[in-house]
Write a protein that holds these residues in place. Sequence first.
Motif, short mmCIF file in Angstrom:
data_model
loop_
_atom_site.label_atom_id
_atom_site.label_comp_id
_atom_site.label_asym_id
_atom_site.label_seq_id
_atom_site.Cartn_x
_atom_site.Cartn_y
_atom_site.Cartn_z
N ALA A 71 -68.58 30.31 30.48
CA ALA A 71 -67.48 30.17 31.43
C ALA A 71 -66.19 30.02 30.62
O ALA A 71 -65.94 28.98 30.01
CB ALA A 71 -67.70 28.96 32.33
N ILE A 72 -65.37 31.07 30.61
CA ILE A 72 -64.22 31.14 29.71
C ILE A 72 -62.93 30.84 30.47
O ILE A 72 -62.69 31.37 31.57
CB ILE A 72 -64.12 32.55 29.08
CG1 ILE A 72 -65.41 32.90 28.34
CG2 ILE A 72 -62.92 32.64 28.15
CD1 ILE A 72 -65.49 34.37 27.96
N ASN A 97 -52.31 41.10 27.93
CA ASN A 97 -53.37 41.44 26.98
C ASN A 97 -54.64 40.62 27.21
O ASN A 97 -55.76 41.12 27.04
CB ASN A 97 -52.87 41.23 25.55
CG ASN A 97 -51.85 42.26 25.14
OD1 ASN A 97 -51.92 43.42 25.56
ND2 ASN A 97 -50.89 41.87 24.32
N VAL A 98 -54.48 39.36 27.59
CA VAL A 98 -55.64 38.51 27.87
C VAL A 98 -56.36 38.98 29.14
O VAL A 98 -57.60 39.03 29.19
CB VAL A 98 -55.21 37.04 27.98
CG1 VAL A 98 -56.32 36.19 28.57
CG2 VAL A 98 -54.81 36.51 26.61
N LEU A 99 -55.60 39.33 30.18
CA LEU A 99 -56.22 39.85 31.40
C LEU A 99 -57.07 41.08 31.10
O LEU A 99 -58.20 41.21 31.58
CB LEU A 99 -55.14 40.21 32.43
CG LEU A 99 -54.43 39.05 33.13
CD1 LEU A 99 -53.20 39.55 33.88
CD2 LEU A 99 -55.38 38.33 34.09
N VAL A 100 -56.55 41.97 30.28
CA VAL A 100 -57.28 43.19 29.93
C VAL A 100 -58.56 42.86 29.15
O VAL A 100 -59.62 43.44 29.37
CB VAL A 100 -56.38 44.14 29.11
CG1 VAL A 100 -57.19 45.28 28.48
CG2 VAL A 100 -55.28 44.72 30.00
N SER A 101 -58.48 41.88 28.25
CA SER A 101 -59.64 41.55 27.42
C SER A 101 -60.80 40.97 28.23
O SER A 101 -61.96 41.06 27.81
CB SER A 101 -59.23 40.55 26.33
OG SER A 101 -58.97 39.27 26.86
N VAL A 154 -61.46 39.91 36.65
CA VAL A 154 -61.51 39.15 35.39
C VAL A 154 -62.71 38.22 35.40
O VAL A 154 -62.93 37.47 36.36
CB VAL A 154 -60.21 38.36 35.19
CG1 VAL A 154 -60.35 37.32 34.09
CG2 VAL A 154 -59.07 39.31 34.86
N ASP A 155 -63.51 38.27 34.35
CA ASP A 155 -64.66 37.39 34.19
C ASP A 155 -64.22 36.15 33.43
O ASP A 155 -64.28 36.09 32.20
CB ASP A 155 -65.78 38.11 33.43
CG ASP A 155 -67.04 37.26 33.33
OD1 ASP A 155 -67.10 36.21 33.97
OD2 ASP A 155 -67.96 37.64 32.58
N GLY A 156 -63.75 35.16 34.16
CA GLY A 156 -63.21 33.95 33.55
C GLY A 156 -61.92 33.56 34.23
O GLY A 156 -61.57 34.08 35.29
N GLN A 157 -61.21 32.64 33.61
CA GLN A 157 -59.94 32.18 34.14
C GLN A 157 -58.83 32.42 33.12
O GLN A 157 -59.03 32.18 31.93
CB GLN A 157 -60.00 30.67 34.46
CG GLN A 157 -61.06 30.30 35.47
CD GLN A 157 -61.07 28.80 35.75
OE1 GLN A 157 -60.81 28.37 36.88
NE2 GLN A 157 -61.38 28.00 34.75
#
Length: 342
Positions: free
Chosen positions: A40-41, A71-75, A131-134
């Motif tokens: 859970a990221i 960039n974080v959203l894309v990752s 997005v898998d995470g927050q």
Amino acid sequence: MSYGNKIIRVIKGRRPKIVVIGGGTGLPVILNSLRDKNAAITAIVTVADDGGSSGAIRDYINVVPPGDIRNVLVSLSDLPADFLNIFQYRFNSKDSFFAGHAIGNLIIAALSEMEDNIFDAVQKLSKMMKVDGQVFPASNEPLTLNAKFQDGTTLSGETEITHARNKVERVWITNTQDSTQPPKAVAPVLKAILDADVVVLGPGSLFTSILPNLMIPNLGDAVRQTKAEIIYNCNIMTQMGETEHFTDADHVRVLDRHLGGDFVDTVLVNTAPVPDNYLDHQKYDEYLVQVKHDFEGLRDLGCRVISDDFLDLHDHGVFHNGEKVANEIVNLALQRDGRRRR
């Protein structure tokens, strides 16, 4: 020493909670590898960037700079590559406004206006992008990074500080819109830190990507108070003006000094040498030489050291091997048993 690559998939019937704090180009590399580890990221992203497309949008529209968030959203997104490529596309038009802007930055700026704040905008966009995470902006308002240099001079603005190439002594942040109001993180950011199994700092520029987050008073307090294991993912190369001649222990000393006490529990250190003449110093002009090791100094600071070949070389640049770093982070989260020293 290293725990190796074996990953235990279950911890008391739940996914380990991993919080990563930072900004810049290094953060998405680690997040992209972590997303496949059944964790859970939560990514907490700096909002003190004022350069490039982010800075220009910040000048036009009174919003938090969106570049690192994009960039974080894309990752962490599960959207097909074609959609993500559109989101990341930069206009090459010579139009005075659109030139150099990433489409994703414009979308984030538009949603920020629609939602009246960056935090809610990023949460809505996270759902749209699967997005898998927050993904949490470190603050809901734009922040300005300030620095005092070793020669006694001061500067404001991440870009100005970076381009000064002067040796930084300390940094602090102020509210861009109203310098009389102390910067603060919103409640979900603090809860994520306090509930985490591990909190990861870096990789990223020490003074301009990592510390701007920790200098938000209530966010820094949460990092000091959490029972999570605090992991510092040490940079591989020193940076001009920021960390010239630094050892890995020097990086931790700066973190400790800014937060007022020994709070880093574990340090991930790359021990693989960067080949001579490999790095393109024109393309990566901020990098100087490889960070030197001071394992005794790290132990004196109360840190456990995990050292390994964390090196990834490509395009004549020096990067972290995201897969190896992610494996170590997840192992630490899964093996956490109340080890936190403070």
